[in-house]
Structure formats: structure tokens, C-alpha cells
Design a protein around this motif. Structure first.
Motif, PDB file in Angstrom:
ATOM      1  N   GLY A 182      28.563  21.706 -14.051  1.00 27.09           N
ATOM      2  CA  GLY A 182      29.890  21.818 -13.224  1.00 27.09           C
ATOM      3  C   GLY A 182      29.823  22.095 -11.858  1.00 27.09           C
ATOM      4  N   ALA A 183      28.540  21.970 -11.435  1.00 24.95           N
ATOM      5  CA  ALA A 183      28.337  22.243  -9.894  1.00 24.95           C
ATOM      6  C   ALA A 183      28.219  21.004  -9.049  1.00 24.95           C
ATOM      7  N   GLN A 184      28.142  21.084  -7.848  1.00 27.13           N
ATOM      8  CA  GLN A 184      27.901  19.936  -7.206  1.00 27.13           C
ATOM      9  C   GLN A 184      27.032  20.271  -5.912  1.00 27.13           C
ATOM     10  N   SER A 185      26.289  19.459  -5.301  1.00 26.99           N
ATOM     11  CA  SER A 185      25.786  19.507  -3.876  1.00 26.99           C
ATOM     12  C   SER A 185      27.036  20.113  -3.031  1.00 26.99           C
ATOM     13  N   LEU A 186      26.681  20.982  -2.206  1.00 21.59           N
ATOM     14  CA  LEU A 186      27.567  21.360  -1.035  1.00 21.59           C
ATOM     15  C   LEU A 186      28.077  20.201  -0.257  1.00 21.59           C
ATOM     16  N   THR A 187      26.983  19.567   0.207  1.00 17.91           N
ATOM     17  CA  THR A 187      27.213  18.393   0.908  1.00 17.91           C
ATOM     18  C   THR A 187      27.694  17.113   0.027  1.00 17.91           C
TER      19      THR A 187
ATOM     20  N   THR B 182      18.629  21.743   5.596  1.00 20.77           N
ATOM     21  CA  THR B 182      19.261  20.750   4.809  1.00 20.77           C
ATOM     22  C   THR B 182      18.803  19.237   5.468  1.00 20.77           C
ATOM     23  N   ASN B 183      19.202  19.025   6.585  1.00 21.43           N
ATOM     24  CA  ASN B 183      18.918  17.703   6.978  1.00 21.43           C
ATOM     25  C   ASN B 183      17.713  17.539   7.798  1.00 21.43           C
ATOM     26  N   THR B 184      17.168  16.518   8.034  1.00 20.91           N
ATOM     27  CA  THR B 184      16.020  16.120   8.973  1.00 20.91           C
ATOM     28  C   THR B 184      16.810  15.144   9.843  1.00 20.91           C
ATOM     29  N   ASP B 185      16.111  14.898  10.937  1.00 18.60           N
ATOM     30  CA  ASP B 185      16.639  14.083  12.189  1.00 18.60           C
ATOM     31  C   ASP B 185      17.001  12.793  11.540  1.00 18.60           C
TER      32      ASP B 185
ATOM     33  N   ARG C 158      21.204  16.493  -0.039  1.00 22.97           N
ATOM     34  CA  ARG C 158      21.968  17.704  -0.951  1.00 22.97           C
ATOM     35  C   ARG C 158      21.488  18.838  -0.608  1.00 22.97           C
ATOM     36  N   PHE C 159      22.551  19.837  -0.901  1.00 26.50           N
ATOM     37  CA  PHE C 159      22.447  21.094  -0.495  1.00 26.50           C
ATOM     38  C   PHE C 159      23.104  21.938  -1.678  1.00 26.50           C
ATOM     39  N   ASP C 160      22.276  22.590  -2.307  1.00 29.72           N
ATOM     40  CA  ASP C 160      22.307  23.344  -3.460  1.00 29.72           C
ATOM     41  C   ASP C 160      22.744  24.679  -3.109  1.00 29.72           C
TER      42      ASP C 160
ATOM     43  N   LEU D  15      16.914  31.337   1.006  1.00 27.88           N
ATOM     44  CA  LEU D  15      17.341  31.479   2.271  1.00 27.88           C
ATOM     45  C   LEU D  15      18.955  30.281   2.389  1.00 27.88           C
ATOM     46  N   ASN D  16      18.691  29.317   2.002  1.00 21.70           N
ATOM     47  CA  ASN D  16      19.904  28.674   1.834  1.00 21.70           C
ATOM     48  C   ASN D  16      21.083  29.197   1.297  1.00 21.70           C
ATOM     49  N   ARG D  17      20.592  29.796   0.283  1.00 17.34           N
ATOM     50  CA  ARG D  17      22.127  30.581  -0.340  1.00 17.34           C
ATOM     51  C   ARG D  17      22.645  31.497   0.519  1.00 17.34           C
TER      52      ARG D  17
END
Lengths: 474, 474
Positions: free
Chosen positions: A100-105, A276-279, A290-292, A301-303
Motif C-alpha cells: 500500500g505504498a508507492q514511490s514518492l516520484t 534520486t535522479n541522474t542527469d 523511483r524514490f522510496d 539518507l533519502n528518508r
């Protein structure tokens, strides 16, 4: 004489990363990262002939190429001129459904993101094949025979320690999927008769944490056995979760297949990936990575950066004295490029696998939280640790972690360091801020308890039912 | 100070077995074995109260209790007063069907042999449950909850190295079955919440052969790491086949579950088992133990004895200089009895598993062949080695094997030694002679080649198709 550690690339010097972020924390200003130029960014205009750094364009299967590391790596390898086929069963997306979760992006469907890339890129189009490596062995071997790849990169494993400890069902899925996928890949390479270089994403966690008392080398360690005999051995495994255990099982299977069938194998023991992203994934919103942020898949660190963006206190488990290794997603891409360009020679009498520690640096969790707190002004909050780390913390209060990353440094990696990565951290908080309407705050805290004692200590209402496997998919 | 190896049983002395059968071979006369009295034979009249040596009758699940070791162990444990439930999916019998081979001895169906035993014994009846541990997890957990066993003995793994190397299908079956069965058992014990002691049959082969250069200890070894740090580590794994690799994977899973969930785990690293019957399986022909003589499942000493009975030259692979560890099936029963009676205490801060080497002695293969040849007058014949052992033989010509079996000696095991086991060997040749009309001579030589080079060296017509997986079930 001790056998020397393998040094396939003719390494003579070396580098060791230690807890670089210590007591006296630098204040990190919110500005563009001056260090970004130092990151070996992919050049989207490099000629195909320079692919992989050895002047050769390769055909590469990226197994698990729809995931958080797999997707930007697939784009990176395509961009530098390799022919890329993504093989993925989309299990990570399906687990999101169950949790019941999803990637933030908001990530687009696999076919759409691939089509978007192919529309923007002048390279050989990336192809996507939906295939389950654990279950569809015959189809996989047939595909290898038809396509004849030079290289396969194996990201196709369930990769979250908390998820692997959540319920009996998730423990069993992690073992069943990961071990079978890895063994099917190895068995399939032998059956195909092809000379394929396999690059595997392992984890620093195979060594355990706080257990070594000295530098963690790259795969092998020189030891003295009773009676003064000297020997180079595969560094002892000491996994801290079912997930980490599966990576130790992989290592044993690699050792055997390297020895028995002379396969070319590279095992990369990676630290915690952030960013999150690269160029390349930033070129079009449909390419977004994706961003969990949930308690099971969101790494530390992402959290923290997501929590900071949302104004939620940064949740530090236990004392926060746990030292971990970190690497930015851009550096992951560069490391894979370097590994692909340098396949090891088979070693019939030894069975050694090429093992590299894929880390930029180590740092204590609370020090990382402090950097984010200083950068964003959001408070830190110590919380009960759901993981089984108490004994180690009691013994040593805080663990040390001293990791060699000589090989990638010698191959040319200039890692992104946390102290100078304020710009990259800001990019993550901007992403988190942009999509914070998608955050489900109830998912941020982990509901995975390592064992029944941890669940009880956390006073979790659903702890016992979770441990007992009731509602295993929730 | 080095951490001392774990010594759960308060061991102070010790015993080491080395190649006891050497250059100057004793001539073994064909007569009743004077050493049999020294073998700790099960007493069929011992009171139930003495079960397990600690005065307690236990409820024991024997997982894989229909197999070559499982069946006599189940009878032995029943006979000394334990309540036994056999759990088996009969896969060994089904593999016989696929291989077109069968036990030399005509074994009765599982239900019939159990019913026969229950008719002869005055003990609590043995029960038999047909259940696949790798596939029927929920049913297994339900059964544990209802039955609440004290102890489980885990023989439920595919156990032949040659079979595990035969084709891609048999490699994959060995990994899929063995790893999932072991992990399901561990995960299920945690889910059940019961305090169950798990005794697992491992193998000496996890350490590899000819690779140590010194005594192989019982599980853990004291090493000195770089910088002079001293540490006790799980002895490095160096498996020689996919089968052996699965036992190494088991060891890693045990280490994790012992540490994380405080399970009581005993791992027995067993040598090559020989012999056919025990006093109990010899009570009635319907109780006869299986006897494998085919190239995939027949182990070396039993194969020699069968070849001798049939007047076939004894086939020695390569130089025959391979040193292996041996144990008689009667001693296996005694060792399991001792392991069941001595469950280890959980060790929260260490995660150590109780590991014992379940061996009587070590000997070179050609010396074992010489004993059989002297006993029977049948010639030895050197043949091409289908196994991937060439490099080791080239390096050292012959490997050494020096194994500690202190713990079982201290617990009271008086192992059957080859030098004085002429009577037991004669019993095997008598069994082989009695049933030699059932021998399919085309099945005696192994058709399993470790890799494509070994297959080519053996000049096997079907070697390539076998390696490639064509006719995988043949």
C-alpha cells in the motif's frame, strides 16, 4: 607468504574510507554542490566506440533494470554506447501494491519510460523483457542463446532488509526469489556455453556491522590459521537480516561457479545508495527514478531528506551510532560502467571472484542526520530500534566501519562525499518537496521488527501478529 | 586472547582423526568383525526413560526419514524410547524412477516399512507424513503447532554431489529444494514460537578437500586477522559441487537464525556413510535399508563392496589419492542420538551454532579400495575422474584431510574403524551378493561430469548433451 589479495587491475596504491563525518561536523550551506564537477558524470555525447572505457560497445542484459539502481544504470550504459536489454518481472512495483505504498516520484510504466528514453536518445534503443528469473529459467536460457550478451548485470533481487524481516511470507519470498534467481543466472550461463561476464550487486551488509575491528577489504582477507599457516580467504560473512543472508549465499555460489566452470564474475558490495535522479533520468519527467520513503524500502539518507522536506522530525534508530557506508546513485552508475569495462580473467586453480566495495565513504547515522538537520533546520528524533542491533550497541555503544574502496578509486572513481554534497541533497529535498502531496505519513516508520523481542520493545500493537505472519501481505 | 572454539559439552580433551589407513596396509581377513562389540549398538530393551541419554523421551520429527540415513535413525530413536514422526516427500524414490535406477535392496513402500516396525516394536508407533518441506510451508507450520515436537532432525535434502552436477535441471532442483526446505524449517520454527532443537545433517564437504593444510576443527576456527587482531570465525567454506554449496548456504542461514532468533541449532558435518543395515533394519526383510550403487548416489566404499560382490573391478577415480572421511551407518545413528540428547543453549551475543564433525576416521580412496580388494580378491582399476579434482591432484598429487571429532568422542562415541570392520564389510558384500540379480551394471559408472572439460576428458558420448541439459531427467 600470504597469498596477496587479488588485484586484477594491477592496483598498487590504495584508499581506505573511514567515518569521514565525525564529531566536529562541518556546516553545509544550501548551495549548488561544488563537488558535482568531480563526479564522473556520464557524457551523453561520447561516441559509441568509447563505451565502457575499453573502446568496445557491448550487449548488456540489465537484470532488474526497472529498479532504483537498475533504471539509471540502464540509461547510463545506453548513453555511453552499449546495447541494453532490460529484464525485469516488475516485482518491486507489485510489492508496492501489497504494501500500500508507492514511490514518492510518480514513475511511469516500464514500457513508457523505455519508449521515452528511446525517443530522446540517438543510441541503439533499449529493449524491455518482462521475465521472472526465479521462475522462467528455460525462457531465460533461450533468450541468452538468441541474444548472445557480452555482459549481464544482476540487480534482480529483493533488496530491502526490513521487508525481508517483516513476516514469514516476506522472509520466504526473499530467499526463494533471490537464491533461485542468482543460481538460475549462473546455471544458465554455463548451459548457454557463452563467455558472459556477470556483474552482481552485493552489499556491504554481508560482512555484518561492528564485527570486524579493522578494515574491511575487497572480498578476500589474509589470515593466519592455527599453526602459523597463512591463507587468503573469502572474508567471513556475518549477515544481519534474511536479505543480507541471501547475498552471502550468492557469494558462495559465485565462488563455486568461478572455480568449477571458470565463469567471469564481479561482485560489487555496495553501501547505502542515496539521491534520486541522474542527469539522464532528469531529462524528462517520464524518466524519473523511483524514490522510496516507506519504512521497508526507504534507506536512511533519502528518508531523512524526505522527512526534512515534509517538516517531519528525522527518525534516528537507537543511538544513531551505527556506522554505514554511503554512495550516490550517480556514482553507482559510474562504478557499474567501470566494472563492465574490466571483466576479470577466469582463475581455474583458485576460483576467486572479482570483489569490489562500491562505496564512497562511511558515516554514522546520527552524523548524517545532523548534516540534514543543519541543511534544513528540521530536528532529529531518537526512536526505538526495530532492528536487532541492541547487543552490538550495548557492547561497543557505537560501531566502527572501516572499508577499503581502493579498486574503484584506482579505476578512476571520484566519489561524491557527503560533506560537499549539499547541492545533491538539495536536489533530493526539492524532489521530495515537489511530490510531498503523494506522501503517506503512516508509511514512513518501519513496521518490520527483526524478532519478537524487538517487536515487544517497540510496543507495536501489530507486532506479534506481524511476526506470526498474520496479514503477511499488509 | 583468541576466542576459544565453542565447547558446549564442557570438552577438555580431544581427538583428531588422520588418514589412519596408510601405506603399510593391514591385511584384513574375511571373518566376523571383532570390533563390532566396540560399536555402540542400540539397545532394543533400554527403558523409555533412558531415551536420549538424559532420561527424557522426546517427540522428534525426522525430516527425510525415508532415506538411507533417515530410516535407520528413525528406528533407532524409536527403539530407545522417543516418539518419532517421519516427514518425507519420497523424492529419493522418485529420483530413482527418473534415473532408471533402484536400491540394490528391495525396499518396501514407506507405509509398509513403518507398519512392519510398529508391529515388531513395543514402543510408541512411528507415524509417517508425506509432505514437501520446500513447497508445503503452511501445512508444515500447522503440523508443528499441533504436534509441538521437541526436536527436528533435518535430512530432507538432495544429497548426491554427482546428481547435483549432472544437468541444469538437477543443479537447479538441488538448490531449489535444499535451500527452500532448510529456510522453511528455520522460518517455521520462528513462526511456531516453539522451542525446538533442530539437528541438521551437513557434510565434511563444505570445507572442500585438500584446501586446509591443517586440522579441520568443529565449525569454528581461530584466525589472526591483519594487524594482529584475533578472531574465532566460521571455518571458510570451499564447496566442490552444487550439492556441497547448498550445505554451505544452510550454514549461513543457521548462523543468522541462531543470532537473530536464538534458535537451538546443531549442524553435523558428516563423512561418507557406508554399510547397509543396523541391528534394527535387519530384524525383518521389510525393514531393509536402501543400498545405492549407481554412479550418482552410490558412495565410494559401498560401491567397492558391491563391485566386489559382483566380481566387477573396483573403479577408483583419478589417482585415488583423495582422502575422505568415513562413518558407518550404525555410528550415524549413535551420533544423532547423542546430538538429540545435548541441545545447545542459545547464544544471543554470538550466534554460534553447535557444529560437530560426524566422522569415524579418514582414509585415501585407493587405500579403502585396497582393503576391499584384499578382503575379496577383486582387482582395482583406475578410471578417468568425472569430478573437477584435477588441479588439486596436480598440485599436491594427493590431498590430506585431518579432521577433529573431539566432541562426539567426548560424548561417548566409539567409532567403527575400517581396519577392524571386516565383519561389517562382509555383511555388505553378503547383502550385495544376495541381491546382485537386481544390479544394472550400466548404472554403476557415473555419467555426471563436473564441467564440460571433465566430460570431454572422459570422452563421454552423451557428455555434451548432458551438460547442455538435453535429456535432463535421463
Amino acid at each position: 607468504m600470504l597469498c596477496s589479495s587479488i588485484a586484477l587491475f594491477g592496483l598498487s596504491g590504495g584508499a581506505t574510507v573511514r567515518s569521514a563525518v565525525g564529531g566536529g561536523l562541518p556546516t553545509v550551506a544550501v548551495r549548488s554542490a561544488p563537488s558535482m564537477a568531480a563526479v564522473a558524470a556520464p557524457s551523453s555525447h561520447a561516441p559509441a566506440a568509447s563505451a565502457g572505457g575499453d573502446g568496445k560497445s557491448k550487449k548488456i542484459f540489465v537484470l532488474g533494470g526497472d529498479g532504483f539502481c537498475g533504471w539509471p544504470v540502464a540509461l547510463h550504459l545506453s548513453d555511453i554506447g552499449h546495447e541494453v536489454v532490460i529484464v525485469d518481472n516488475l516485482s518491486r512495483r507489485k510489492i508496492d501494491v501489497d504494501l500500500g505504498a508507492q514511490s514518492l516520484t510518480p514513475i511511469t510504466p516500464a514500457e513508457e519510460r523505455v519508449a521515452t528514453w528511446n525517443g530522446l536518445s540517438s543510441r541503439e534503443p533499449i529493449r524491455f523483457v518482462n521475465l521472472d528469473l526465479a521462475l522462467e529459467y528455460d525462457r531465460f536460457v533461450q533468450m541468452m542463446r538468441e541474444e548472445r550478451p557480452d555482459t549481464m548485470i544482476h540487480f534482480a533481487e529483493q533488496r530491502a532488509a526490513p521487508y525481508s524481516q517483516k513476516t514469514p511470507a516476506t522472509k520466504r519470498y526473499t530467499v526463494d526469489n533471490n537464491v533461485r534467481a542468482t543460481h538460475n543466472v549462473l546455471c544458465g550461463i554455463v548451459e548457454s556455453g557463452l563467455d558472459i561476464h556477470l556483474v552482481h550487486l552485493g552489499t556491504m551488509g554481508v560482512y555484518g556491522y561492528g564485527n570486524s575491528g579493522g578494515e574491511i577489504p575487497e572480498g578476500y582477507i589474509d589470515v593466519q590459521l592455527p599453526g602459523g599457516r597463512e591463507r587468503s580467504i573469502l572474508h567471513p560473512a556475518y549477515p544481519g537480516s534474511v536479505y543480507h543472508a541471501t547475498k552471502c549465499l550468492d557469494a558462495t555460489l559465485f565462488q563455486f561457479y568461478a572455480k568449477n566452470d571458470l565463469l567471469r564474475l564481479t561482485d560489487l558490495h555496495q553501501g547505502i545508495v542515496w539521491g534520486t535522479n541522474t542527469d539522464l533520468t532528469a531529462r524528462d519527467e517520464r524518466l524519473v527514478n523511483r524514490f522510496d520513503y516507506d519504512g521497508e524500502y526507504g534507506t536512511v539518507l533519502n528518508r531523512f531528506l524526505m522527512q526534512a522536506a515534509c517538516g517531519i522530525p528525522l527518525t534516528v534508530y537507537g543511538t544513531g551510532g551505527q556506522t554505514r557506508a554511503f554512495i550516490h546513485i550517480k556514482d553507482t552508475c559510474k562504478c557499474i560502467e567501470l566494472a563492465v569495462a574490466n571483466p576479470p580473467e577466469p582463475k581455474p586453480d583458485w576460483g576467486a571472484v572479482e570483489i569490489l566495495n562500491q562505496v564512497a565513504q562511511t558515516a554514522r547515522v546520527r552524523d548524517v542526520a545532523r548534516i540534514v538537520s543543519d541543511l534544513t533546520g528540521v530536528e532529529m528524533q531518537l526512536t526505538e530500534n526495530p532492528r536487532n542491533e541492541a547487543a552490538e550497541n550495548e557492547l561497543a555503544a557505537e560501531n566502527e566501519l572501516d572499508v577499503s574502496n581502493r579498486k574503484f578509486k584506482m579505476l578512476g572513481l571520484e566519489p561524491t562525499l557527503l560533506e560537499s554534497a549539499a547541492g545533491l541533497m538539495t536536489e533530493v529535498t526539492e524532489v521530495a518537496n515537489k511530490y510531498q502531496h503523494r506522501v503517506d505519513r503512516s508509511k514512513v516508520v518501519s513496521k518490520a521488527y527483526w524478532n519478537k523481542e524487538r517487536a515487544a520493545a517497540a510496543g507495536a500493537a501489530d507486532a506479534v501478529s506481524s511476526i506470526k505472519g498474520v496479514g503477511a501481505t499488509a
